[in-house]
Design an enzyme around this catalytic site. Structure first.
Site, mmCIF file in Angstrom:
data_model
loop_
_atom_site.group_PDB
_atom_site.id
_atom_site.type_symbol
_atom_site.label_atom_id
_atom_site.label_comp_id
_atom_site.label_asym_id
_atom_site.label_seq_id
_atom_site.Cartn_x
_atom_site.Cartn_y
_atom_site.Cartn_z
ATOM 1 N N CYS A 96 45.874 37.160 45.288
ATOM 2 C CA CYS A 96 45.736 38.327 46.173
ATOM 3 C C CYS A 96 46.784 38.359 47.291
ATOM 4 C CB CYS A 96 44.331 38.383 46.759
ATOM 5 S SG CYS A 96 43.024 38.404 45.510
ATOM 6 N N HIS A 128 44.806 43.011 52.694
ATOM 7 C CA HIS A 128 44.299 42.902 51.331
ATOM 8 C C HIS A 128 42.890 43.475 51.302
ATOM 9 C CE1 HIS A 128 42.860 41.473 47.581
ATOM 10 N NE2 HIS A 128 42.194 40.444 48.069
ATOM 11 N N ASN A 182 38.611 45.397 44.813
ATOM 12 C CA ASN A 182 39.637 44.383 45.055
ATOM 13 C C ASN A 182 40.594 44.395 43.865
ATOM 14 O OD1 ASN A 182 41.164 42.057 45.335
ATOM 15 N ND2 ASN A 182 39.449 40.742 45.900
#
Length: 325
Positions: free
Chosen positions: A119, A252, A282
């Site tokens: 990520c 993020h 996500n």
């Protein structure tokens, strides 16, 4: 004269299949897995996500995002002299997704490689591209974050399968005599490998270990909040700026609670945070460029503003980039 790099175009792409929480709850129910829209929203802030079709890979999603970024920058694929793709879900073991995307895009000949920091991948890739441009190794870079995380989800684990989605985001980074990227700060700590991982591999034509995502959510949350604050202060200090100089925080998009906590620690109101986690879930390395492009195209994010991009990911990796758009 010192050489800098600036973002001159942004782009993104989401696969057409959109699943609301209600859609996902219904699918999971057929598997005997119980959850609810309320449970998902309360813990994550996620209301929907996009899943790619079975025959669509990270290079396909990245290709569309790249084309949109190039169009925004007013460039052709042949103008690009560096391609970096951040992904944890590559099309194949090798060659890199960057090489596959390069051929589909028609930008053959320039260096192309993947960055794997989960990520945090886009932040890592952006920092690498900036360094290569500053050193004279490139002049026009295409930096892409692209993921098909739906391929590695355990749909029998309700604590993780509701979190992730697929998508891609991209930026064009060009050499400039005025600062664009102001500073970056990257870190990793391998002793935390086990809290977020896909503990599988390929050997002799078979999968060894488990090829599906595993996460200790509480451990990730606790670690993420602390390291994001440190990375933010580090890039501000390197650039000689303070928290009040930040126009937009583009983190993020993992969990709204992590984002809210980070904003509080930086003394930023939530109306200075670009939020897409509610609609995208996500998307790992794609989440920051997706959110950046969303902010630009909706008019939230304006030229000349100061942006703080930061992420955390499996590894455990984390980092931040401070830039003026």
């Amino acid at each position: 004269m010192r050489r800098y790099s600036r973002i001159t175009g942004t782009g993104s792409y989401l696969p057409p299949r959109r699943l609301t929480n209600a859609d996902l709850v219904a699918e999971l129910g057929q598997r005997g897995i119980e959850t609810s829209d309320e449970w998902i929203v309360e813990r994550t802030g996620i209301r929907a996500r996009h899943f790619a079709a079975p025959d669509v890979g990270s290079s396909d999603l990245g290709l569309e995002a790249a084309r949109n970024a190039l169009q925004a920058a007013g460039l052709q694929p042949t103008d690009i002299d560096l391609i970096i793709v951040a992904t944890s879900t590559p099309d194949m073991v090798f060659p890199s997704t960057a090489c596959i995307l390069q051929n589909k895009l028609g930008a053959n000949g320039c260096p192309a490689f993947d960055v794997q920091a989960v990520c945090s991948g886009f932040v890592y890739a952006l920092a690498v591209a900036d360094a290569m441009i500053q050193s004279g190794g490139a002049s026009r870079a295409l930096v892409v974050g692209s993921e098909v995380f739906s391929r590695i989800l355990d749909f029998n684990d309700r604590t993780t399968c509701v979190l992730f989605g697929d998508g891609a985001g991209a930026v064009v980074l060009e050499a400039s005599d005025t600062p664009g990227i102001l500073s970056s700060d990257l870190h990793a700590d391998g002793k935390h490998v086990g809290i977020l991982c896909v503990p599988g591999g390929v050997s002799g034509g078979q999968v060894l270990g488990d090829p599906l995502l595993k996460m200790d959510g509480q451990a990730v949350f606790k670690l993420a909040v602390g390291v994001l604050e440190k990375a933010a202060h580090a890039v501000l200090a390197k650039a000689g700026l303070v928290e009040a100089d930040i126009d937009w925080l583009i983190p993020h998009q993992a969990n709204i609670r992590i984002m809210q906590s980070t904003a509080r620690k930086l003394k930023l109101p939530m109306d200075k945070v670009v939020v897409t986690v509610d609609q995208h879930g996500n998307t790992s390395a794609a989440s920051i460029p997706l959110a950046l492009d969303h902010g630009v195209r909706t008019g939230q994010v304006q030229k000349g503003q100061t942006l703080l991009l930061e992420g955390v990911g499996g590894g455990f990796t984390w980092g931040a980039v401070l830039l003026k758009l």
